[in-house]
Enzyme design. Sequence first.
Site, PDB file in Angstrom:
ATOM      1  N   CYS A 189       1.678 -67.755 -30.232  1.00  0.00           N
ATOM      2  CA  CYS A 189       3.318 -67.801 -29.710  1.00  0.00           C
ATOM      3  C   CYS A 189       4.097 -66.896 -28.612  1.00  0.00           C
ATOM      4  O   CYS A 189       3.441 -66.474 -27.329  1.00  0.00           O
ATOM      5  CB  CYS A 189       2.675 -65.577 -30.286  1.00  0.00           C
ATOM      6  SG  CYS A 189       4.201 -64.392 -30.229  1.00  0.00           S
ATOM      7  N   CYS A 198       5.490 -63.479 -27.053  1.00  0.00           N
ATOM      8  CA  CYS A 198       4.459 -63.553 -27.049  1.00  0.00           C
ATOM      9  C   CYS A 198       4.064 -63.684 -24.776  1.00  0.00           C
ATOM     10  O   CYS A 198       3.973 -62.611 -24.799  1.00  0.00           O
ATOM     11  CB  CYS A 198       3.137 -63.187 -27.872  1.00  0.00           C
ATOM     12  SG  CYS A 198       3.395 -63.063 -28.854  1.00  0.00           S
TER      13      CYS A 198
END
Length: 108
Positions: free
Chosen positions: A31, A34
């Site tokens: 991600c 993230c």
Amino acid sequence: MVQAISGEDNFKSTVLDASTPVLVDFWAQWCAPCLAAAPVLEELAREYEGKIGFAKVNVEDNSSIAAQYGIAAIPTMLLFKDGQPAQQLVGLKPKKELKKVLDAVLAE
């Protein structure tokens, strides 16, 4: 320092039983948002040391914890206070916005 959660026992002792509020970052290695949030959380962990704890839960390694808190998108951050989720932030947030949330919880 942001502590990596390695299972439900570790989650309980680090987050649910904590004497201070804890911001938990639900994330995954693949991600990109993230990964972009990680250095910001490290900075905040240093700034709020002793006042707020910081932890990260890899949703792939700890899917039961993510499911328990209804994590459907990442990054999602849950701010726990007294062992209960008090605030939820979904998506990549700027440091300034995160600080507002953290300061508000400390002011309660």
